[in-house]
Design a protein around this motif. Structure first.
Motif, PDB file in Angstrom:
ATOM      1  N   GLU A 147      -0.937  57.878 -34.564  1.00 40.16           N
ATOM      2  CA  GLU A 147      -0.183  57.405 -34.344  1.00 40.16           C
ATOM      3  C   GLU A 147       0.648  57.037 -35.822  1.00 40.16           C
ATOM      4  OE1 GLU A 147       2.189  53.173 -32.146  1.00 40.16           O
ATOM      5  OE2 GLU A 147       0.366  54.077 -31.163  1.00 40.16           O
ATOM      6  N   LYS A 148      -0.694  56.361 -36.700  1.00 40.48           N
ATOM      7  CA  LYS A 148      -0.062  55.642 -37.879  1.00 40.48           C
ATOM      8  C   LYS A 148       0.852  57.015 -39.019  1.00 40.48           C
ATOM      9  CE  LYS A 148      -2.681  50.993 -38.917  1.00 40.48           C
ATOM     10  NZ  LYS A 148      -3.344  51.008 -38.916  1.00 40.48           N
ATOM     11  N   ARG A 149      -0.033  58.284 -38.193  1.00 44.09           N
ATOM     12  CA  ARG A 149      -0.075  59.598 -39.042  1.00 44.09           C
ATOM     13  C   ARG A 149       1.360  59.928 -38.428  1.00 44.09           C
ATOM     14  NH1 ARG A 149      -5.658  61.489 -38.493  1.00 44.09           N
ATOM     15  NH2 ARG A 149      -6.938  60.725 -39.005  1.00 44.09           N
ATOM     16  N   ARG A 150       1.348  60.033 -37.760  1.00 51.75           N
ATOM     17  CA  ARG A 150       2.559  60.498 -36.985  1.00 51.75           C
ATOM     18  C   ARG A 150       3.931  59.984 -37.379  1.00 51.75           C
ATOM     19  NH1 ARG A 150      -0.398  61.249 -32.199  1.00 51.75           N
ATOM     20  NH2 ARG A 150       0.426  58.966 -31.425  1.00 51.75           N
ATOM     21  N   GLN A 151       4.001  58.330 -37.825  1.00 50.50           N
ATOM     22  CA  GLN A 151       5.392  57.227 -38.088  1.00 50.50           C
ATOM     23  C   GLN A 151       5.340  57.973 -38.832  1.00 50.50           C
ATOM     24  OE1 GLN A 151       3.250  53.580 -36.792  1.00 50.50           O
ATOM     25  NE2 GLN A 151       4.301  53.955 -35.324  1.00 50.50           N
ATOM     26  N   ALA A 152       4.177  58.530 -39.918  1.00 53.94           N
ATOM     27  CA  ALA A 152       4.573  58.069 -41.920  1.00 53.94           C
ATOM     28  C   ALA A 152       5.295  59.768 -41.821  1.00 53.94           C
ATOM     29  CB  ALA A 152       2.980  57.904 -42.154  1.00 53.94           C
ATOM     30  N   ALA A 153       5.137  60.658 -40.940  1.00 52.08           N
ATOM     31  CA  ALA A 153       5.371  61.748 -40.662  1.00 52.08           C
ATOM     32  C   ALA A 153       6.988  61.728 -40.520  1.00 52.08           C
ATOM     33  CB  ALA A 153       4.424  62.864 -40.285  1.00 52.08           C
ATOM     34  N   ALA A 154       7.050  61.034 -39.135  1.00 47.71           N
ATOM     35  CA  ALA A 154       8.548  61.376 -39.055  1.00 47.71           C
ATOM     36  C   ALA A 154       9.058  59.999 -40.357  1.00 47.71           C
ATOM     37  CB  ALA A 154       8.147  60.071 -37.273  1.00 47.71           C
ATOM     38  N   ALA A 155       8.628  59.405 -41.026  1.00 50.94           N
ATOM     39  CA  ALA A 155       9.243  59.060 -41.848  1.00 50.94           C
ATOM     40  C   ALA A 155       9.629  59.331 -42.897  1.00 50.94           C
ATOM     41  CB  ALA A 155       8.759  57.184 -42.243  1.00 50.94           C
ATOM     42  N   THR A 156       9.208  60.658 -43.214  1.00 59.98           N
ATOM     43  CA  THR A 156       8.933  61.560 -44.596  1.00 59.98           C
ATOM     44  C   THR A 156      10.130  62.576 -43.843  1.00 59.98           C
ATOM     45  OG1 THR A 156       6.622  61.468 -45.193  1.00 59.98           O
ATOM     46  CG2 THR A 156       7.978  63.286 -45.637  1.00 59.98           C
ATOM     47  N   ASN A 157       9.729  62.897 -42.975  1.00 63.76           N
ATOM     48  CA  ASN A 157      11.357  64.117 -42.199  1.00 63.76           C
ATOM     49  C   ASN A 157      12.315  63.226 -41.837  1.00 63.76           C
ATOM     50  OD1 ASN A 157       8.809  66.086 -41.774  1.00 63.76           O
ATOM     51  ND2 ASN A 157       8.684  65.325 -39.662  1.00 63.76           N
ATOM     52  N   GLU A 158      12.391  62.072 -41.761  1.00 62.22           N
ATOM     53  CA  GLU A 158      13.907  61.264 -41.694  1.00 62.22           C
ATOM     54  C   GLU A 158      14.581  61.372 -43.172  1.00 62.22           C
ATOM     55  OE1 GLU A 158      13.618  57.624 -40.028  1.00 62.22           O
ATOM     56  OE2 GLU A 158      12.963  58.634 -38.152  1.00 62.22           O
ATOM     57  N   ALA A 159      13.800  61.284 -44.199  1.00 63.99           N
ATOM     58  CA  ALA A 159      13.760  60.937 -46.122  1.00 63.99           C
ATOM     59  C   ALA A 159      14.062  62.035 -46.217  1.00 63.99           C
ATOM     60  CB  ALA A 159      12.715  60.528 -46.072  1.00 63.99           C
ATOM     61  N   SER A 160      13.653  63.368 -45.239  1.00 67.18           N
ATOM     62  CA  SER A 160      13.804  64.496 -46.379  1.00 67.18           C
ATOM     63  C   SER A 160      15.242  65.176 -45.366  1.00 67.18           C
ATOM     64  CB  SER A 160      12.714  65.580 -45.751  1.00 67.18           C
ATOM     65  OG  SER A 160      12.551  66.349 -44.348  1.00 67.18           O
ATOM     66  N   ASP A 161      15.739  65.255 -44.659  1.00 66.26           N
ATOM     67  CA  ASP A 161      17.020  65.459 -43.584  1.00 66.26           C
ATOM     68  C   ASP A 161      18.093  64.343 -43.466  1.00 66.26           C
ATOM     69  OD1 ASP A 161      15.352  66.904 -42.425  1.00 66.26           O
ATOM     70  OD2 ASP A 161      15.244  65.167 -39.832  1.00 66.26           O
ATOM     71  N   THR A 162      17.772  63.028 -44.920  1.00 68.01           N
ATOM     72  CA  THR A 162      18.674  62.395 -45.029  1.00 68.01           C
ATOM     73  C   THR A 162      19.341  62.906 -46.171  1.00 68.01           C
ATOM     74  OG1 THR A 162      18.057  60.248 -44.006  1.00 68.01           O
ATOM     75  CG2 THR A 162      19.576  59.725 -46.006  1.00 68.01           C
ATOM     76  N   ASP A 163      18.143  63.515 -47.166  1.00 66.26           N
ATOM     77  CA  ASP A 163      18.313  64.361 -48.438  1.00 66.26           C
ATOM     78  C   ASP A 163      18.963  64.789 -48.416  1.00 66.26           C
ATOM     79  OD1 ASP A 163      16.729  62.036 -49.860  1.00 66.26           O
ATOM     80  OD2 ASP A 163      15.489  62.837 -50.026  1.00 66.26           O
ATOM     81  N   SER A 164      18.411  66.474 -47.118  1.00 73.06           N
ATOM     82  CA  SER A 164      19.463  67.691 -47.166  1.00 73.06           C
ATOM     83  C   SER A 164      21.067  66.899 -46.670  1.00 73.06           C
ATOM     84  CB  SER A 164      19.097  68.088 -46.014  1.00 73.06           C
ATOM     85  OG  SER A 164      18.337  67.932 -45.386  1.00 73.06           O
ATOM     86  N   ASP A 165      21.301  66.076 -45.965  1.00 72.78           N
ATOM     87  CA  ASP A 165      22.712  65.513 -45.920  1.00 72.78           C
ATOM     88  C   ASP A 165      23.555  65.061 -46.936  1.00 72.78           C
ATOM     89  OD1 ASP A 165      21.950  66.449 -43.371  1.00 72.78           O
ATOM     90  OD2 ASP A 165      21.526  64.228 -42.262  1.00 72.78           O
TER      91      ASP A 165
END
Length: 169
Positions: A147-165
Motif C-alpha cells: 500500500e505504501k508503494r502504491r501511494q508513493a507511485a500515485a504521488a509521483t504520477n500526480e507530480a508528473s501530471d502537474t508538471d505536464s499541465d
C-alpha cells in the motif's frame, strides 16, 4: 466459528500471546499463518482475525516489524555487513530485505546505520532496558508495504501530471 470479539477473552488472549511470544523469540524463522494457528489450536482465518483484533496488526506485518526492528538493532550495535544482517534476521533474499527495509523505514540500511549511530551512541544506551530501546525503534506498519508503494507511485504520477499541465499552459 464467528468473528472474534473486540476484546478477546482471557483464554484466547493467552493463546495469541503464546504465538506472539514464539514469533518474538525466533523472528528469523518462517511463521506462516498455518503454523501459528496450529500452535494456538485455532483455524487459520479465526487466528488471523483474532491476532489483528488483539494486537492491531496482522501476523505477517507484526513479524515484519520485529525483523526490521532486529535489523536496526544489528545495524546500530554491530559491524556486520548488510547481507549478514539480512540472513540473520530471516530474509532469504538481500533484494527483498533491502526493498522492504526501505519501504518501512524510508531509507536504505547503510543510511539507517549512520543515522542511528549519530543519534544514539552505544555508551548512552548502556543503562536503558532493552524492551524500551526496542519499542523506541519499532517500525510503524499500520499500512501494508504494498500500500505504501502504491501511494508513493500515485504521488509521483500526480507530480508528473502537474508538471505536464504546466507545460501545456
Amino acid at each position: 466459528m464467528s468473528l472474534p470479539p473486540r476484546s478477546p477473552s482471557p483464554a484466547l488472549l493467552l493463546r495469541l500471546l503464546r504465538a506472539r511470544d514464539r514469533m518474538d523469540a525466533a523472528s528469523e524463522e518462517a511463521w506462516p499463518v498455518q503454523r501459528l494457528a496450529a500452535l494456538c489450536g485455532l483455524t487459520e482465518a479465526y487466528f488471523a482475525r483474532a491476532f489483528k483484533a488483539a494486537f492491531g496488526l496482522p501476523p505477517h506485518r507484526y513479524l515484519l516489524s520485529r525483523r526490521i526492528e532486529r535489523a536496526c538493532a544489528l545495524l546500530r550495535d554491530t559491524e556486520m555487513n548488510v547481507t549478514e544482517i539480512a540472513l540473520q534476521t530471516g530474509w532469504e533474499s538481500l533484494g527483498t530485505f533491502g526493498r522492504t527495509f526501505r519501504d518501512i523505514t524510508g531509507s536504505h540500511p547503510a543510511a539507517v546505520r549512520e543515522q542511528l549511530r549519530r543519534e544514539t551512541p552505544v555508551q548512552a544506551l548502556a543503562g536503558m532496558p532493552l524492551c524500551h530501546l526496542m519499542a523506541a525503534h519499532r517500525p510503524d506498519l499500520l499500512s501494508a508495504v504494498s500500500e505504501k508503494r502504491r501511494q508513493a507511485a500515485a504521488a509521483t504520477n500526480e507530480a508528473s501530471d502537474t508538471d505536464s499541465d504546466k507545460e501545456l499552459t
